[in-house]
Design an enzyme around this catalytic site. Sequence first.
Site, PDB file in Angstrom:
ATOM      1  N   CYS A 137       0.863  -1.181   0.000  1.00  0.00           N
ATOM      2  CA  CYS A 137       0.000   0.000   0.000  1.00  0.00           C
ATOM      3  C   CYS A 137       0.900   1.232   0.000  1.00  0.00           C
ATOM      4  O   CYS A 137       1.679   1.438   0.937  1.00  0.00           O
ATOM      5  CB  CYS A 137      -0.869  -0.015   1.258  1.00  0.00           C
ATOM      6  SG  CYS A 137      -1.902   1.444   1.453  1.00  0.00           S
ATOM      7  N   CYS A 181      -0.795   3.459  -6.699  1.00  0.00           N
ATOM      8  CA  CYS A 181      -1.704   2.874  -5.701  1.00  0.00           C
ATOM      9  C   CYS A 181      -1.852   1.420  -6.123  1.00  0.00           C
ATOM     10  O   CYS A 181      -2.081   1.139  -7.314  1.00  0.00           O
ATOM     11  CB  CYS A 181      -3.056   3.580  -5.730  1.00  0.00           C
ATOM     12  SG  CYS A 181      -4.333   2.734  -4.771  1.00  0.00           S
TER      13      CYS A 181
HETATM   14  N1  DGL Z   1      -3.960   0.458  -2.068  1.00  0.00           N
HETATM   15  C1  DGL Z   1      -3.618   1.628  -1.370  1.00  0.00           C
HETATM   16  C2  DGL Z   1      -2.367   2.300  -1.952  1.00  0.00           C
HETATM   17  O1  DGL Z   1      -1.557   1.671  -2.589  1.00  0.00           O
HETATM   18  C3  DGL Z   1      -4.614   2.690  -1.024  1.00  0.00           C
HETATM   19  C4  DGL Z   1      -6.077   2.501  -1.127  1.00  0.00           C
HETATM   20  C5  DGL Z   1      -6.858   3.344  -0.125  1.00  0.00           C
HETATM   21  O2  DGL Z   1      -7.011   4.562  -0.321  1.00  0.00           O
HETATM   22  O3  DGL Z   1      -7.266   2.746   0.869  1.00  0.00           O
HETATM   23  O4  DGL Z   1      -2.164   3.472  -1.760  1.00  0.00           O
END
Ligand code: DGL
Length: 260
Positions: A73, A184
Amino acid sequence: MAGPILVFDSGVGGLSVVSALRRRLPEAALGYCCDNAMLPYGTRADGWLVERIMAVCSAAVAEVEADTLVIACNTASTLALDELRARLDIPVVGTVPAIKPAAQLSRTGHLALLATSATVARPYTQRLINSYAPHCRVTRLAADALVRQAECWVRGEALDERALREALAPLAEDPEIDTVVLGCTHFPLLRDALVATAPGDYNWVDSGEAIARRTAQVARQPAPRSLPDQAMVTALDEGLTRGLSAYRFACPHLLDPTTD
Ligand code: DGL
């Protein structure tokens, strides 16, 4: 006994990293943990988020006796990586936007960074740009709506084409942009739809393979794979359970992080 490599995200985004990890470490046992009760992370306040990430990750690592933690993330990594490494006694691999390979790939020197509101605004992201793309123009596009779209997609629900078009529309304003960083981990799950919707041809760059490479370097000898791998969620959700099982994660169990 060695434990699994635990992959953490707010939601399903980490599954894009799981695919890369399974290609590179096909024999390793994986665990998956998502804080879906608090999704999305990208619009939350930093102070609260650090504490929440620490609580969920500590509980999940203890629960499966993980030997390595992969923070799949960008929103969490660009904020809490130092803290996680200081407080946990296992290797922690982070995910940051793939600015460096994008800068190497771009011929025009104009990049777009597609990420959450939090990631595009973080000092960590600015430092990455200063270090690896000082000669590039980087257009930052906050695309929080795509997080929800990826969540729908993994649950087998239809995509909202308008949401995709709106997220990508700013690309048309700068014809010099030739490379888009998917900053993301949710976004690579939508890659085909993004390519089909985008207003031009671009290099699409994400961090999945680099994270898998790094994990293979630092992971303590991972436990051999037991089928299926285990998942933990912070809210039970039928669609998510189906999506996780399509990625070979068993019926997830509820994790209750202590947030004292
Ligand atoms: N998957 C997450 C990232 O790589 C973020 C998603 C969210 O906003 O919860 O930033």
